[in-house]
Design a protein around this motif. Structure first.
Motif, mmCIF file in Angstrom:
data_model
loop_
_atom_site.group_PDB
_atom_site.id
_atom_site.type_symbol
_atom_site.label_atom_id
_atom_site.label_comp_id
_atom_site.label_asym_id
_atom_site.label_seq_id
_atom_site.Cartn_x
_atom_site.Cartn_y
_atom_site.Cartn_z
ATOM 1 N N LEU B 23 0.950 -1.152 -0.046
ATOM 2 C CA LEU B 23 -0.015 -0.099 -0.077
ATOM 3 C C LEU B 23 0.928 1.366 0.002
ATOM 4 N N PRO B 24 0.436 2.186 -0.921
ATOM 5 C CA PRO B 24 1.271 3.302 -1.024
ATOM 6 C C PRO B 24 1.321 4.327 0.154
ATOM 7 N N ILE B 25 1.362 3.938 1.266
ATOM 8 C CA ILE B 25 1.481 4.870 2.521
ATOM 9 C C ILE B 25 2.782 5.015 3.064
ATOM 10 N N PRO B 26 3.374 6.161 3.393
ATOM 11 C CA PRO B 26 4.274 6.205 4.107
ATOM 12 C C PRO B 26 4.434 5.089 5.251
ATOM 13 N N GLY B 27 5.212 4.156 4.928
ATOM 14 C CA GLY B 27 5.134 3.124 6.082
ATOM 15 C C GLY B 27 5.831 3.296 7.316
ATOM 16 N N PRO B 28 5.669 2.713 8.252
ATOM 17 C CA PRO B 28 6.397 3.147 9.779
ATOM 18 C C PRO B 28 7.832 2.518 9.411
#
Lengths: 461, 386
Positions: B23-28
Motif C-alpha cells: 500500500l502506497p502509504i508512508p510506512g512506519p
C-alpha cells in the motif's frame, strides 16, 4: 458504566451519614476514599488530584446548613465538581450531539486507536443523521490497512440505509477522502463521514497521514472515538490526537459494559473537547446523547431516573398502557392484561438494568447480581398464560387440578409454577381492589403502605 | 427470530492489523518494503479488500516460500533481530518515560518517607498496575527501605524485581498438543481487542513451524469479520472454515469445522469468536454453547481458551478476566497493542489476582511481533532498565 464507582462512594458517605457533625478529618478521609475510587475507576491521576482539591476547597469553606446533613453537602459538592469536570454546570452551553452548522457537504472525521469502535460508530452516526436530522449521508472508509474494513463500512451503510463510497482498491486514504468530498459535492450530500484506520498515538507516520487527511478535507467535526474501558493511557491518547489533528468532540463507546468509564473525565479534562455521544450497544441505533449531570448523578448513586423514564417512554406502548390503567381502575384486571404487562417489562430489558437506574439501588446492585435475578421467569409466566384458554384467562377461578396439569404441560412448566402464578395474580387483584377502594386521594395519603396487606390499617397521621 | 438474528447488528471490532507493504502509504520506519528473505513478493500484491473466495482445501500443498511471501510482515525479520525486548522497549519508550521520570524525580535525593511512598504508589497506579498491585509493591519497599536514603537506580531495580517476581509464575508459553489432531484453541474477548489479528499471527507462526493450521470464522455477527479472517487465511495458507451464511450459528460452524479438521488431520484449529462484553450474559451463554457443542466431537476440546486483552484497557480488565474465566474457563491470556503508549501494567494486577498464564504479547504488527511473554524483560522494560 459508573455503578461500581457509585457503590464505592456510597460506602464512603454511608460512614459519613452515621456521624452527626462533619469534622475536617471526616472530609479528608472521605476525599481519600473518593480519590482511590476515582483512580480505580481509571480516572487519570492529574484529573483526580484536581477534582479532589476542588472538592476540598469548596467543602471546607462552606458553612454547614441546618436543613441538610453534612454528608449530603459533601455529596453535592462532589457531584457539582463531577458535573463540571464532565462539561456540565454553569459552563454548559447546552449543545449536544454533532454540530452540522456548516456549508454542505459537512465532513466529519472519525479518529482513534485500533479497536475503539470507529467503524461501528460511523454507521451509528449515519443512521442517526438520516433518521433524526433527515440528512443525506455519505459514508467513506479510509481504512486501507485492516483487511475487509472497507467492506465492513459498506455493510453498515446498507443497514443504516445510507450510501457508501464505492470501493476502489489501491487508493490512498487521501485519495479516497478527496474522492468522497468530490462525490458529495456533485451528488449534493449533506454530510460525509470519513472513517479512518485505527492508529497508535505514537505511530508518527500514521498520525501524519491523518493530519494530511484533515488538511485536505477540512472537517467540521473531528471525533475521537474512545473505548470506555480505557485506562490511564486515555490521557496520552487524547493528548496525542488533540495535538496532531485537533479534536472537536469525543465519542465514548461500550458504555453498556461494566467499565467505570473514568476515561470520560480524563479526556474531557485533557482536551477540553466535549463528550458528544455514547455508544451503548451493538445495534446501530444504540447511540445516546451525553448528559454530564445524569452521569455524575449515577456516579454518586443518585440513580438515573431521567434515563429510566425515557427508556420506559420509548418502549412502552402508550395506548396499551392507558387502556390497562383504565381497566385496572375498574377492577377488571385479567390474566390477559398481566401477560401484556409482562411483555412490556420484557421489552425494557433486564430487571437488573432497570433496577440499576433507580436511586439507591446502586448500593444493593451487588446483592442483586449475587441473587442472580432470573428474568426468564417473566418469559415462563407469559408462556403459562399463553397455554390457558381465553376463558381461563378471564376467569382464573375455573382453573382446577386437571386444567393446571394441562397448562403446565402446554407451557413446559410445572403445576407448582402455575400455582405460583395464580397466587401472584390473586394478590395483585386484591391489591388493585384495595387501591380502588382507597381512591386517588386515599392513595396519596396512605402511600404504598396502605396497599400492603396487614399494613393497611396503620395509616400515617 | 431468524430475521431478528439477521438484522441484528454486531458492534464493529476494528482490530489491530499488520499493514501490507504494497500500500502506497508512508510506512512506519520498522517496516521497509523489501526484505532479504523474500524470494517472490508476488502474492503480496493482492489487495486486501479483494479476498480470494476459494479457500485452499489442502494447506500442506502450499510451499513455505509462498506462505512467507504471502505474509508481508514476515518479509523483513531484520529489525526484529534485536529481539522482542528491544522492540518492547522501543514501544514502551514513551510510556516508560513518564513512569521513569516521575520515579527518578521522586527518589534522586530523597528519603523514603510516607509521602514518597504514597507518591510511588500513585505513580504505579498511573501505569495501570491497579491499586492492589501497587500497594503490595509499595509495602515491600516500606518494609525494607523505609527512612533510608535511596537512589534512583536502587528504586528502579527493586521495583523491577518486585514486578518480575509477580509476573514470573505466569510467563508460560502456550504448548500445543498436536497428538490431539487438532489442538483446538478457542479465542475469546471483548470487542476490538485484536482476536482476529492474534489468530492470524498465531496461524502464521504455526504454519512456519510446519504445522497444519485451520481458522474457524466464528465471528458471524460483525460486518465483514469473516472476510477479514478469510484474507488472513489466504495470506498464511491456513485452512479456512467460513460460516454458511451471515449470522449463522457459531457453535454449529465450530462443530462442522472440528469434524472436518479431524478427518483432514489438522494439527491446530484456531476458533475465532465474536467480540462480546462480559456483562452480557446472553452472549456469554452463547460462548458456552460453542464449547458444549464442540465437546460432542472431541470431549477434551477446547484444549486452550485464549482470552485476548487490549493493553490500553484499565482496571476493567480484572472484571473481564474474572467473568470470562468463570464462564468459559480461560486457560491463558494474550495481551495486544503493547507497542502503543499504554503500559499494560494491568498484567501485574491480573497476575496477582488470577495467576492465569500470559501466553503471548503483541508488540507490533508483524506475525513475529506476537511474542512469548518474558516476566523479567517486561518488568525491566516497563521501568526503562536494560
Amino acid at each position: 458504566m459508573f455503578e461500581a464507582l457509585s457503590s464505592k462512594l456510597n460506602g464512603v458517605f454511608d460512614r459519613l451519614r452515621r456521624r452527626g457533625a462533619l469534622s475536617e478529618a471526616d472530609v479528608t478521609e472521605a476525599l481519600r476514599e473518593v480519590r482511590v475510587a476515582l483512580l480505580e475507576a481509571d480516572v487519570a491521576l492529574p484529573v483526580v488530584r484536581d477534582l479532589v482539591n476542588k472538592v476540598r476547597e469548596r467543602a471546607v469553606g462552606q458553612e454547614v446548613l441546618r436543613s441538610v446533613s453534612p454528608a449530603q453537602q459533601v455529596i453535592k459538592v462532589v457531584n457539582d465538581a463531577l458535573v463540571e469536570a464532565l462539561g456540565g454546570g454553569a459552563s454548559d452551553d447546552g449543545k449536544r450531539g454533532i454540530d452540522l452548522n456548516a456549508p454542505a457537504p459537512v465532513p466529519i472525521l472519525m479518529v482513534g486507536l485500533q479497536g475503539s469502535g470507529k467503524t461501528t460508530t460511523s454507521g451509528k452516526i449515519a443512521l442517526r443523521l438520516r433518521t433524526r436530522e433527515k440528512k443525506k449521508v455519505l459514508l467513506a472508509s479510509l481504512d486501507v490497512h485492516r483487511p475487509a474494513a472497507q467492506l465492513q463500512l459498506q455493510t453498515l451503510a446498507q443497514q443504516a440505509e445510507v450510501t457508501s463510497l464505492p470501493i476502489v482498491p489501491g487508493q490512498t486514504p487521501i485519495q479516497i477522502a478527496a474522492r468522497a468530498m468530490d462525490v458529495a459535492r456533485r451528488e449534493l450530500y449533506d454530510v460525509v463521514v470519513l472513517d479512518t484506520a485505527g492508529r497508535l498515538a505514537i505511530d508518527e507516520a500514521l498520525m501524519e497521514e491523518v493530519a494530511q487527511v484533515k488538511l485536505a478535507t477540512n472537517p467540521h467535526e473531528t471525533l475521537l472515538v474512545v473505548d470506555a474501558m480505557t485506562g490511564q493511557d486515555a490521557v496520552n491518547t487524547a493528548k496525542a490526537f488533540h495535538e496532531k489533528v485537533g479534536v472537536t468532540g469525543i465519542v465514548m463507546t461500550r458504555i453498556d459494559g461494566d467499565a467505570r468509564g473514568g476515561a470520560a473525565l480524563s479526556m474531557r479534562a485533557v482536551t477540553g473537547a466535549p463528550i458528544k455521544l455514547l455508544g451503548a450497544g451493538e445495534k446501530l441505533d444504540a447511540l445516546e446523547d451525553f448528559h454530564p449531570d445524569r452521569i455524575a448523578s449515577r456516579i454518586l448513586g443518585m440513580g438515573d431516573i431521567v434515563s429510566l423514564v425515557e427508556k420506559a417512554a420509548a418502549t412502552i406502548d402508550q395506548d396499551e398502557a392507558e387502556k390497562l390503567a383504565a381497566r385496572m381502575q375498574k377492577g377488571q384486571f385479567t390474566l390477559e392484561d398481566y401477560a401484556s404487562q409482562l411483555k412490556q417489562i420484557g421489552k425494557m430489558g433486564s430487571l437488573q438494568g432497570i433496577l440499576g437506574m433507580l436511586p439507591g439501588v446502586g448500593k444493593i446492585k451487588q446483592q442483586l447480581n449475587d441473587a442472580n435475578l432470573d428474568t426468564s421467569i417473566l418469559k415462563r409466566q407469559a408462556a403459562i398464560i399463553s397455554s390457558m384458554t381465553p376463558r381461563e384467562r378471564r376467569a382464573p377461578d375455573l382453573i382446577k387440578a386437571s386444567r393446571k396439569k394441562r397448562i403446565a404441560a402446554g407451557s413446559g412448566t410445572s403445576v407448582q409454577e402455575v400455582n405460583k402464578l395464580l397466587k401472584q395474580f390473586d394478590d395483585m387483584s386484591a391489591m388493585m381492589k384495595r387501591m380502588n377502594k382507597l381512591g386517588q386521594k386515599g392513595l396519596m395519603r396512605g402511600g404504598l403502605a396502605a396497599l400492603l396487606p396487614g399494613a393497611g390499617n396503620r395509616r400515617p397521621f | 427470530m431468524l430475521k431478528n438474528l439477521f438484522s441484528r447488528f454486531r458492534g464493529a471490532e476494528p482490530e489491530e492489523q499488520p499493514r501490507p507493504p504494497e500500500l502506497p502509504i508512508p510506512g512506519p520506519p520498522e517496516a521497509p518494503p523489501t526484505g532479504p528473505e523474500t524470494p517472490e513478493p508476488g502474492p503480496a500484491e493482492t489487495p486486501p479488500s479483494v479476498p480470494e473466495p476459494t479457500p485452499e482445501p489442502i494447506p500442506v500443498e502450499i510451499p513455505p516460500p509462498t506462505a512467507l511471501a504471502a505474509d508481508p510482515p514476515a518479509e523483513d525479520p531484520a529489525p526484529a533481530k534485536g529481539g522482542w525486548f528491544s522492540r518492547l522497549k522501543a514501544g514502551l519508550a514513551r510510556s516508560t518515560a513518564k513512569l521513569t521520570d516521575s520515579v527518578t524525580g521522586l527518589f534522586t535525593k530523597r528519603k523514603l518517607d510516607d509521602a514518597a511512598l504514597e507518591e510511588l504508589e500513585e505513580t504505579l497506579i498511573a501505569a495501570d498496575l491497579g491499586v492492589a498491585a501497587s500497594r503490595r509493591i509499595v509495602e515491600g519497599f516500606r518494609r525494607t527501605r523505609f527512612g533510608k536514603e535511596v537512589s534512583d537506580e536502587e528504586v528502579k531495580a527493586t521495583l523491577a524485581e518486585e514486578i518480575a517476581a509477580i509476573l514470573a509464575p505466569v510467563a508460560q508459553p502456550m504448548t500445543l498438543d498436536t497428538a490431539r489432531a487438532p489442538h483446538v484453541v478457542l479465542v475469546v474477548g471483548v470487542n476490538g481487542t485484536g482476536k482476529t489479528t492474534t489468530i492470524a499471527k498465531l496461524g502464521k507462526q504455526y504454519r512456519d513451524q510446519g504445522l497444519k493450521a485451520g481458522f474457524v470464522a466464528g465471528d458471524t455477527f460483525r460486518a465483514a469479520a469473516v472476510e477479514q479472517l478469510q484474507v488472513w487465511a489466504d495470506r498464511t495458507g491456513a485452512r479456512f472454515f467460513p460460516p454458511a451464511k451471515p449470522g449463522a450459528d457459531a457453535a454449529g460452524l465450530a462443530f462442522d469445522a472440528l469434524t472436518t479438521a479431524k478427518q483432514e488431520g489438522l494439527d491446530v484449529l484456531l476458533v475465532d469468536t465474536a467480540g462480546r462484553l462480559h456483562n452480557k450474559s446472553a452472549l456469554m451463554e452463547e460462548l458456552r454453547k460453542v464449547i458444549r457443542v464442540i465437546r460432542r466431537v472431541d470431549e477434551t476440546a477446547p484444549h486452550s481458551v485464549l482470552l485476548v486483552l487490549d493493553a490500553t484497557t484499565g482496571q476493567n480488565a480484572v472484571q473481564q478476566v474474572k467473568v470470562f474465566k468463570e464462564m468459559v474457563d480461560v486457560t491463558g491470556l494474550a495481551v495486544t497493542k503493547l507497542d502503543g503508549s499504554a503500559k499494560g501494567g494491568i498484567v501485574v494486577a491480573l497476575a496477582q489476582d488470577f495467576g492465569l498464564p500470559v501466553h503471548v504479547v503483541g508488540v507490533g504488527e508483524k506475525a513475529e511481533d506476537l511474542r512469548p511473554f518474558e516476566a523479567r524483560d517486561f518488568a525491566r522494560g516497563l521501568l526503562g532498565l536494560d
